[in-house]
Design a protein around this motif. Sequence first.
Motif, PDB file in Angstrom:
ATOM      1  N   GLY A  91      -4.655  -0.137   1.341  1.00  0.00           N
ATOM      2  CA  GLY A  91      -3.771  -0.683   2.357  1.00  0.00           C
ATOM      3  C   GLY A  91      -4.069   0.035   3.656  1.00  0.00           C
ATOM      4  O   GLY A  91      -4.878   0.963   3.666  1.00  0.00           O
ATOM      5  N   PRO A  92      -3.431  -0.363   4.752  1.00  0.00           N
ATOM      6  CA  PRO A  92      -3.802   0.183   6.061  1.00  0.00           C
ATOM      7  C   PRO A  92      -3.139   1.509   6.434  1.00  0.00           C
ATOM      8  O   PRO A  92      -3.534   2.137   7.419  1.00  0.00           O
ATOM      9  N   GLY A 105       0.817  -1.214   0.000  1.00  0.00           N
ATOM     10  CA  GLY A 105       0.000   0.000   0.000  1.00  0.00           C
ATOM     11  C   GLY A 105       0.844   1.255   0.000  1.00  0.00           C
ATOM     12  O   GLY A 105       0.366   2.341   0.293  1.00  0.00           O
ATOM     13  N   LEU A 106       2.120   1.117  -0.341  1.00  0.00           N
ATOM     14  CA  LEU A 106       2.986   2.295  -0.493  1.00  0.00           C
ATOM     15  C   LEU A 106       3.318   2.534  -1.968  1.00  0.00           C
ATOM     16  O   LEU A 106       4.303   3.176  -2.292  1.00  0.00           O
ATOM     17  N   ALA A 107       2.492   1.974  -2.846  1.00  0.00           N
ATOM     18  CA  ALA A 107       2.578   2.284  -4.284  1.00  0.00           C
ATOM     19  C   ALA A 107       3.862   1.798  -4.951  1.00  0.00           C
ATOM     20  O   ALA A 107       4.421   2.470  -5.812  1.00  0.00           O
ATOM     21  N   TYR A 164      -9.541  -2.429   4.142  1.00  0.00           N
ATOM     22  CA  TYR A 164      -8.080  -2.312   4.210  1.00  0.00           C
ATOM     23  C   TYR A 164      -7.637  -1.742   5.550  1.00  0.00           C
ATOM     24  O   TYR A 164      -6.463  -1.750   5.857  1.00  0.00           O
ATOM     25  N   TRP A 165      -8.557  -1.210   6.328  1.00  0.00           N
ATOM     26  CA  TRP A 165      -8.196  -0.520   7.561  1.00  0.00           C
ATOM     27  C   TRP A 165      -7.892  -1.495   8.693  1.00  0.00           C
ATOM     28  O   TRP A 165      -8.511  -2.539   8.818  1.00  0.00           O
ATOM     29  N   GLN A 166      -6.956  -1.098   9.508  1.00  0.00           N
ATOM     30  CA  GLN A 166      -6.593  -1.790  10.746  1.00  0.00           C
ATOM     31  C   GLN A 166      -6.917  -0.829  11.893  1.00  0.00           C
ATOM     32  O   GLN A 166      -7.128   0.360  11.659  1.00  0.00           O
ATOM     33  N   PRO A 167      -6.920  -1.327  13.134  1.00  0.00           N
ATOM     34  CA  PRO A 167      -7.157  -0.397  14.254  1.00  0.00           C
ATOM     35  C   PRO A 167      -6.227   0.820  14.199  1.00  0.00           C
ATOM     36  O   PRO A 167      -6.659   1.956  14.453  1.00  0.00           O
ATOM     37  N   PRO A 213       2.569  -7.671   3.003  1.00  0.00           N
ATOM     38  CA  PRO A 213       1.760  -7.289   1.847  1.00  0.00           C
ATOM     39  C   PRO A 213       0.272  -7.269   2.173  1.00  0.00           C
ATOM     40  O   PRO A 213      -0.190  -7.972   3.061  1.00  0.00           O
ATOM     41  N   LYS A 214      -0.462  -6.453   1.408  1.00  0.00           N
ATOM     42  CA  LYS A 214      -1.914  -6.407   1.621  1.00  0.00           C
ATOM     43  C   LYS A 214      -2.562  -7.693   1.133  1.00  0.00           C
ATOM     44  O   LYS A 214      -2.012  -8.397   0.281  1.00  0.00           O
ATOM     45  N   LYS A 215      -3.774  -7.967   1.642  1.00  0.00           N
ATOM     46  CA  LYS A 215      -4.414  -9.255   1.356  1.00  0.00           C
ATOM     47  C   LYS A 215      -5.140  -9.250   0.004  1.00  0.00           C
ATOM     48  O   LYS A 215      -5.227 -10.274  -0.662  1.00  0.00           O
TER      49      LYS A 215
END
Length: 329
Positions: free
Chosen positions: A288-289, A105-107, A258-261, A189-191
């Motif tokens: 991504g988070p 998620g950092l492109a 995509y969000w986490q706490p 990595p993102k899911k």
Amino acid sequence: MKKSGFVHARACANIALSKYWGKSDLELNLPAVPSISMTLDGLVTKTRVRFDESLRADLVHLDGREASAAEARRVVELLHRVRGLAKITSYAEVHSENAFPTAAGLASSASGFAALAAAACKAAGLDYDEKRLSRIARRSSASAARSLFGGFVELPAGKPGNDGLAAKPLFGPEHWDLRIVVAVAAKGPKKIGSTEGMERSRHTSPFYEAWVADAPRLSQRVKKGLRDRDLDLLGRAMEQSTLAFHACAIASDPGIVYWQPATLAAFATVRRLRDEQGLSVWATMDAGPHVKALCHAEDARRVQAALKKTEGVLSTLVAKPGPGVVVRG
Ligand code: ADP
């Protein structure tokens, strides 16, 4: 072509200020909405490519290891298109390093395919300008089309069938001394990859059409904020663009979250800095988070300090507007 030396290219990642989510043409990889980005100094991919008649297949190395089958496939597809344009048949050797986490998620796909398009075309003997390189990069990753250019860049929406679509530079890096403060909210990595997520949204989200209909308005506001150097106008439109795209993704079947706490905690930090301390700081989140906070250069330290001590934030980094692609060799 017998054998060429390595051609080196360097490209920076970018963050969309008005978001890209959804494709109007999957085959040609055309975006359904216009997007505007800031190219990020320091988030760099370095790629080198050479074509060699004696190779029996394309060799692809990513971050010092052999690329996985899926990673290599995307690179080889771009190499095939370049071979077609240059009318050559040689295979290529590709080495690429991202100076930041890949597929998180950092492109990395943006800087990765921008650098690859530039290095591969030059190595194949094609002397293309950034606009033509942007078209080639776009077929692999629409956000990569924007990374050919420095500063602030627009990728218009694509009409199905229009393979000529390329990004265009709006303002150079010197236009405005803004900062993006990245709060890294999770490791690894993102899911759900962006293409899969976008297609699922297009086919199943009840909010997809509303998102696509309203995105041009938000993009126009972002552009006006950039032109007038009005961070409150730009930031407000940027946050709405982010939240509208995530609302569309979250409402897909199954939902794409995509969000986490730590994402929400960092988002709350940004709002608190604005509401309680009067800073013009605004948040955006990609597929991504991580939370990326946009602010004036002189406020970046305070924003970084606040995000660093936000619960769950693993690390932070700061980027200023960066340059376009550079090729040598
Ligand atoms: P990100 O948020 O990092 O862009 P994506 O899932 O959209 O995540 O894209 C990541 C994919 O892009 C990787 O799995 C890989 O296939 C490709 N990629 C990343 N970096 C490079 C690179 N330097 N060269 C070629 N391909 C790359």
